[in-house]
Design a protein around this motif. Structure first.
Motif, PDB file in Angstrom:
ATOM      1  N   ARG A  45      -0.123  -5.104   5.533  1.00 30.60           N
ATOM      2  CA  ARG A  45       1.165  -4.966   5.997  1.00 30.60           C
ATOM      3  C   ARG A  45       2.301  -4.946   6.642  1.00 30.60           C
ATOM      4  N   GLN A  46       2.188  -7.032   6.443  1.00 31.21           N
ATOM      5  CA  GLN A  46       3.447  -7.333   6.314  1.00 31.21           C
ATOM      6  C   GLN A  46       4.387  -7.165   5.012  1.00 31.21           C
ATOM      7  N   ARG A  47       3.140  -6.889   3.593  1.00 36.02           N
ATOM      8  CA  ARG A  47       4.205  -7.539   2.412  1.00 36.02           C
ATOM      9  C   ARG A  47       4.417  -5.420   2.673  1.00 36.02           C
ATOM     10  N   ILE A  48       3.778  -4.356   3.054  1.00 31.26           N
ATOM     11  CA  ILE A  48       4.992  -3.515   3.046  1.00 31.26           C
ATOM     12  C   ILE A  48       6.287  -3.361   3.758  1.00 31.26           C
ATOM     13  N   ARG A  55      13.828  -2.012   1.057  1.00 29.60           N
ATOM     14  CA  ARG A  55      14.873  -0.222   0.043  1.00 29.60           C
ATOM     15  C   ARG A  55      15.528   0.767   1.092  1.00 29.60           C
ATOM     16  N   GLN A  56      15.074   0.286   3.098  1.00 32.00           N
ATOM     17  CA  GLN A  56      15.604   0.981   3.639  1.00 32.00           C
ATOM     18  C   GLN A  56      16.023   2.278   3.413  1.00 32.00           C
ATOM     19  N   ILE A  60      14.183   8.075  -1.811  1.00 31.70           N
ATOM     20  CA  ILE A  60      13.096   8.482  -1.084  1.00 31.70           C
ATOM     21  C   ILE A  60      11.922   8.359  -0.816  1.00 31.70           C
ATOM     22  N   THR A  61      11.150   7.791   0.431  1.00 29.15           N
ATOM     23  CA  THR A  61       9.860   7.502   0.255  1.00 29.15           C
ATOM     24  C   THR A  61       8.586   8.547  -0.222  1.00 29.15           C
TER      25      THR A  61
END
Length: 167
Positions: A45-48, A55-56, A60-61
């Motif tokens: 979760r931290q890495r993600i 990328r903020q 488009i994720t």
């Protein structure tokens, strides 16, 4: 239509360099960011979160841990695949055969479009001590060779720098 591979070790800078690369080439178009990591524990979760913060709103994720080909087919614009290594891991974990995994990757590499692939180089270390880890290392190496053959450009990343292997 161009395919590009950024390959390097963990924390080599490959993701940051690949992000900058695709953004630089996507002027006027917001590229897709295909995130393949499955959220399995607090450390992941931290890495993600680090990647999301960096990328903020520049991308488009899309979050898709298993269906690489189908997801790439649906994208109408440049795509950063972050990362192929995690996608391989996910497919192995969910019981897909190496042949099926490599077939899907090869089909994805043949799609028309601008794609930037990020992949961990796992073949520079010692031979793993257990069968599953050896299977993963072998699969990762085969995938890297497949991508290297299909990509127009390949960059090896280390120490936050990139070296053109296939300019």
């Amino acid at each position: 239509m161009m395919k590009t591979l950024f390959i390097g070790g963990v924390k080599s800078g490959k993701s940051r360099l690949a992000e900058a690369y695709i953004l630089e080439r996507s002027v006027g178009v917001k590229p897709f960011y295909l995130a393949t990591t499955e959220l399995l524990d607090a450390e992941m979760r931290q890495r993600i979160a680090v990647h999301q913060e960096r990328r903020q709103t520049a991308f488009i994720t899309l979050e898709e841990p298993l269906n690489l080909l189908k997801t790439l087919q649906a994208c109408q614009g440049p795509v950063l695949v972050e990362c192929v290594t995690m996608w391989l891991n996910n497919r192995l974990y969910h019981g897909f055969s190496q042949a099926a995994i490599l077939q899907e990757l090869e089909a994805a590499l043949q799609l028309p479009g601008d794609f930037v692939f990020v992949h961990n180089e796992v073949g520079l270390g010692i031979i793993p001590d257990n069968p599953l880890a050896r299977q993963f290392a072998d699969l990762s190496g085969k995938a890297a060779q497949l991508m290297g053959g299909h990509c127009d450009k390949v960059f090896f990343c280390s120490a936050g720098l990139m070296l053109a292997m296939k300019p």
